[in-house]
Scaffold this motif. Sequence first.
Motif, PDB file in Angstrom:
ATOM      1  N   ARG A   9      -3.224 -34.886  -9.129  1.00  0.00           N
ATOM      2  CA  ARG A   9      -4.036 -34.440 -10.276  1.00  0.00           C
ATOM      3  C   ARG A   9      -3.141 -33.978 -11.420  1.00  0.00           C
ATOM      4  O   ARG A   9      -3.425 -34.255 -12.591  1.00  0.00           O
ATOM      5  N   LEU A  10      -2.084 -33.249 -11.086  1.00  0.00           N
ATOM      6  CA  LEU A  10      -1.173 -32.781 -12.130  1.00  0.00           C
ATOM      7  C   LEU A  10      -0.446 -33.949 -12.789  1.00  0.00           C
ATOM      8  O   LEU A  10      -0.244 -33.950 -14.010  1.00  0.00           O
ATOM      9  N   ARG A  11      -0.053 -34.951 -12.004  1.00  0.00           N
ATOM     10  CA  ARG A  11       0.599 -36.131 -12.587  1.00  0.00           C
ATOM     11  C   ARG A  11      -0.377 -36.890 -13.473  1.00  0.00           C
ATOM     12  O   ARG A  11      -0.021 -37.331 -14.567  1.00  0.00           O
ATOM     13  N   ASP A  12      -1.608 -37.057 -12.990  1.00  0.00           N
ATOM     14  CA  ASP A  12      -2.621 -37.772 -13.779  1.00  0.00           C
ATOM     15  C   ASP A  12      -2.893 -37.062 -15.104  1.00  0.00           C
ATOM     16  O   ASP A  12      -3.134 -37.720 -16.123  1.00  0.00           O
ATOM     17  N   ALA A  13      -2.842 -35.737 -15.097  1.00  0.00           N
ATOM     18  CA  ALA A  13      -3.091 -34.958 -16.313  1.00  0.00           C
ATOM     19  C   ALA A  13      -1.821 -34.800 -17.151  1.00  0.00           C
ATOM     20  O   ALA A  13      -1.830 -34.095 -18.158  1.00  0.00           O
ATOM     21  N   LYS A  14      -0.734 -35.428 -16.726  1.00  0.00           N
ATOM     22  CA  LYS A  14       0.547 -35.355 -17.429  1.00  0.00           C
ATOM     23  C   LYS A  14       1.078 -33.920 -17.485  1.00  0.00           C
ATOM     24  O   LYS A  14       1.783 -33.532 -18.404  1.00  0.00           O
TER      25      LYS A  14
END
Length: 63
Positions: A9-14
């Motif tokens: 989720r953190l990667r997807d949200a940059k």
Amino acid sequence: MRIGEISQRLRDAKELPDKARSALEDRLAAELDSAVEAAERAPEEPVEELLKYVTSPVEASPP
């Protein structure tokens, strides 16, 4: 929620760049390795002491 899901989720949200994630994983691995080494070097507890802080003493039933 699992760590992998949070990481994704953190990667997807940059919010967690790959470089920061990699550094965090390296730091966590080093900390875990250090904890395992310390535990392996520690003396073993006597069998009589293993449940010392796990169970409560059994109290006598009221009359």
